[in-house]
Design an enzyme around this catalytic site. Structure first.
Site, PDB file in Angstrom:
ATOM      1  N   SER A   6      -0.787  -5.780   4.181  1.00 23.98           N
ATOM      2  CA  SER A   6      -2.225  -5.750   3.930  1.00 23.98           C
ATOM      3  C   SER A   6      -2.567  -6.918   3.025  1.00 23.98           C
ATOM      4  O   SER A   6      -1.695  -7.450   2.327  1.00 23.98           O
ATOM      5  CB  SER A   6      -2.626  -4.436   3.247  1.00 23.98           C
ATOM      6  OG  SER A   6      -3.945  -4.514   2.720  1.00 23.98           O
ATOM      7  N   TYR A  54      -0.439   2.156  -2.934  1.00 21.13           N
ATOM      8  CA  TYR A  54      -0.579   1.406  -1.680  1.00 21.13           C
ATOM      9  C   TYR A  54      -0.366  -0.088  -1.909  1.00 21.13           C
ATOM     10  O   TYR A  54       0.317  -0.756  -1.122  1.00 21.13           O
ATOM     11  CB  TYR A  54      -1.964   1.670  -1.099  1.00 21.13           C
ATOM     12  CG  TYR A  54      -2.230   1.033   0.242  1.00 21.13           C
ATOM     13  CD1 TYR A  54      -1.694   1.575   1.408  1.00 21.13           C
ATOM     14  CD2 TYR A  54      -3.047  -0.085   0.351  1.00 21.13           C
ATOM     15  CE1 TYR A  54      -1.950   1.012   2.648  1.00 21.13           C
ATOM     16  CE2 TYR A  54      -3.313  -0.661   1.587  1.00 21.13           C
ATOM     17  CZ  TYR A  54      -2.769  -0.116   2.733  1.00 21.13           C
ATOM     18  OH  TYR A  54      -3.036  -0.684   3.956  1.00 21.13           O
TER      19      TYR A  54
END
Length: 340
Positions: A144, A157
């Site tokens: 990401s 995350y």
């Protein structure tokens, strides 16, 4: 070695919704055999049905919890038993938990890391074992932009996605030292995607999670991943906004860090809508298997360019202001505008 055209065998984790489902349908439409993995058997069967309707290849659903190393090994074994090889393995399954780190339960933090890091480690081990044996293949790990440009209130995350990026680099080095020139490892770093990810995430912030613009369609990520399957490269960003943020982080790390903190608190967590604490899909899967999340992913080139230009200009201006000593106003802890 697999031809660079269409066709082949691809294993996709997290295939029941979002980017994983978009990739499954895109590969199937180009004649690939798809092996679909996720925790939800019912949704996997529906994705398999859609893949068979769209393409000429076969679709094999294999319910799998990627935090179970033995289950991931069985996934690889079933793929090889059914099709004889694995040309592409897409590590895509992921979960997230929003909130200040000390407000997210420890077991939820651990589950995020288990899914988003160890799930990729188990997938990489299974995939590369098969690819080394057959002499070719491509492992694609979905990281990401927060793996390159971390944000607050999503620490588990962000940690996981940075680890996924490091995993790719380490594996490429190992393969190069071993002389495996036809086995490739690619890392994908998407910007914000229009998927059910935000609705299904764990949330202990007290505020509704909303995506930061610009938001891109999952089909855009699928196109990037298809290109990597044909022509592997080290890293690829999905959406110009991701490349812009990574560039600002590289050249102006301190100011960009402050600006992203401000933007996260201002735009990623609602200032007007509260939300109850929830573990979301972190411990257990929930019903639902949509590709889109209803956030209005950008489609038109002009719209994407405008949104990216606005982001680049706004972040750049804020970074320069911060670098010159004019800091964004602090907003306090995450629940300051939510509930106590």
């Amino acid at each position: 070695m697999m031809a660079k055209g269409n066709g082949g065998v691809v294993v996709i984790t997290g295939a029941s919704s979002g980017v994983g489902r978009a990739c499954a349908e895109a590969f199937a439409a180009r004649g690939w055999h798809v092996v679909l993995a996720a925790r939800r058997a019912e949704e996997l069967n529906e994705v398999a049905r859609r893949c068979r309707a769209r393409g000429t290849g076969r679709a094999l659903p294999v319910p799998t919890d990627v935090t179970d190393a033995a289950a991931v090994d069985r996934l690889a074994q079933e793929a090889v038993a059914a099709f004889g090889r694995i040309d592409v393995w897409l590590n895509n399954a992921a979960v997230a938990a929003f909130g200040a780190l000390d407000e997210i339960p420890a077991d939820v933090c651990r589950k995020v890391i288990d899914t988003d890091v160890m799930g990729y480690v188990y997938g990489a081990r299974a995939a590369l074992t098969a690819m080394r044996r057959q002499g070719s293949g491509t492992l694609i790990n979905v990281s990401s932009v927060v793996g390159a440009s971390p944000v607050p209130y999503n620490a588990p995350y962000a940690v996981a996605k940075a680890a996924v990026r490091a995993l790719g680099t380490s594996l490429r080095q190992e393969l190069w030292l071993e002389g495996h020139r036809d086995v490739h490892v690619c890392t994908v770093l998407p910007a914000t995607m229009d998927t059910p990810f935000f609705q299904s995430a764990a949330n202990y912030s007290g505020r509704k999670v909303t995506p930061m613009a610009p938001v891109y369609t999952p089909e855009r990520a699928a196109r990037t991943i298809l290109r990597l399957a044909r022509s592997p490269r080290r890293e690829s960003y999905v959406g110009p906004a991701a490349a812009v943020l990574a560039c600002w982080t590289k050249f102006f790390p301190g100011p960009t860090e402050k600006v992203l903190a401000y933007q996260m608190n201002r735009a990623h967590l609602s200032r007007t809508e509260s939300a109850p604490d929830t573990a979301g899909t972190v411990p257990h899967p929930l019903p639902g298997g949509a590709v889109r999340g209803g956030w209005g992913g950008t489609r038109r080139t002009a719209g994407r360019r405008l949104a990216t230009a606005a982001l680049a200009t706004g972040v750049g201006y804020a970074v320069l202001r911060s670098a010159c000593g004019r800091r964004p106003s602090a907003c306090g802890r995450v629940r300051a505008r939510g509930r106590d």
